[in-house]
Design a protein around this motif. Structure first.
Motif, short mmCIF file in Angstrom:
data_model
loop_
_atom_site.label_atom_id
_atom_site.label_comp_id
_atom_site.label_asym_id
_atom_site.label_seq_id
_atom_site.Cartn_x
_atom_site.Cartn_y
_atom_site.Cartn_z
N TYR A 17 0.82 -1.21 0.00
CA TYR A 17 0.00 0.00 0.00
C TYR A 17 0.86 1.26 0.00
O TYR A 17 0.51 2.26 -0.64
N ILE A 18 1.97 1.22 0.71
CA ILE A 18 2.90 2.36 0.73
C ILE A 18 3.43 2.61 -0.67
O ILE A 18 3.45 3.75 -1.15
N LYS A 19 3.85 1.57 -1.35
CA LYS A 19 4.39 1.72 -2.71
C LYS A 19 3.32 2.26 -3.67
O LYS A 19 3.62 3.10 -4.52
N ASP A 20 2.08 1.80 -3.53
CA ASP A 20 1.00 2.33 -4.35
C ASP A 20 0.81 3.82 -4.11
O ASP A 20 0.67 4.60 -5.07
N ALA A 21 0.79 4.24 -2.85
CA ALA A 21 0.60 5.65 -2.52
C ALA A 21 1.80 6.48 -2.98
O ALA A 21 1.62 7.61 -3.46
N ASN A 78 2.23 9.72 -5.52
CA ASN A 78 2.73 10.91 -4.84
C ASN A 78 1.76 11.43 -3.78
O ASN A 78 1.60 12.64 -3.60
N ASP A 79 1.15 10.52 -3.04
CA ASP A 79 0.20 10.90 -1.99
C ASP A 79 0.87 10.70 -0.63
O ASP A 79 0.77 9.66 0.00
N THR A 80 1.58 11.74 -0.20
CA THR A 80 2.37 11.63 1.03
C THR A 80 1.50 11.45 2.28
O THR A 80 1.93 10.80 3.23
N GLU A 81 0.29 11.97 2.25
CA GLU A 81 -0.58 11.82 3.41
C GLU A 81 -0.93 10.34 3.64
O GLU A 81 -0.88 9.84 4.76
N GLN A 93 2.18 8.36 4.79
CA GLN A 93 2.41 8.52 6.23
C GLN A 93 1.47 7.66 7.05
O GLN A 93 1.88 7.04 8.04
N LEU A 94 0.21 7.61 6.66
CA LEU A 94 -0.76 6.78 7.37
C LEU A 94 -0.36 5.31 7.34
O LEU A 94 -0.33 4.64 8.37
N PHE A 95 0.00 4.81 6.15
CA PHE A 95 0.36 3.40 6.01
C PHE A 95 1.68 3.08 6.69
O PHE A 95 1.86 1.99 7.21
N ARG A 96 2.62 4.03 6.69
CA ARG A 96 3.88 3.80 7.42
C ARG A 96 3.62 3.68 8.92
O ARG A 96 4.22 2.85 9.60
N LYS A 97 2.72 4.51 9.44
CA LYS A 97 2.37 4.41 10.86
C LYS A 97 1.69 3.07 11.15
O LYS A 97 2.01 2.41 12.13
#
Length: 76
Positions: free
Chosen positions: A36-40, A44-47, A50-54
């Motif tokens: 999911y992080i790679k998809d975001a 270029n959806d940093t918001e 950040q959510l998925f990294r958390k």
């Protein structure tokens, strides 16, 4: 849901089986978040990144806490 532990089928007490399941679910979620992080990132959806990294960090933390508890309970 039963109020007594069984382990008759698996040979593992319910509470230990549940803890093992929890660790496995946390680890799977950490892996899923990577996709999911790679998809975001690709969008270029940093918001959302950040959510998925958390969420990934929280899943890793849950897995580590579960593993520590398993080690202490199973004596390894």
């Amino acid at each position: 849901m039963s109020t007594s532990e069984t382990g008759e089928i698996t040979g593992t007490k319910d509470k230990h089986y549940n803890l093992i399941w929890y660790v496995e679910a946390c680890l799977n979620n950490a892996l899923r978040m990577e996709t999911y992080i790679k998809d975001a990132e690709r969008d270029n959806d940093t918001e959302i990144v950040q959510l998925f990294r958390k969420a990934q960090a929280d899943s890793r933390k849950g897995a580590e806490l579960g593993k520590e508890l398993l080690r202490s309970r199973l004596g390894t």
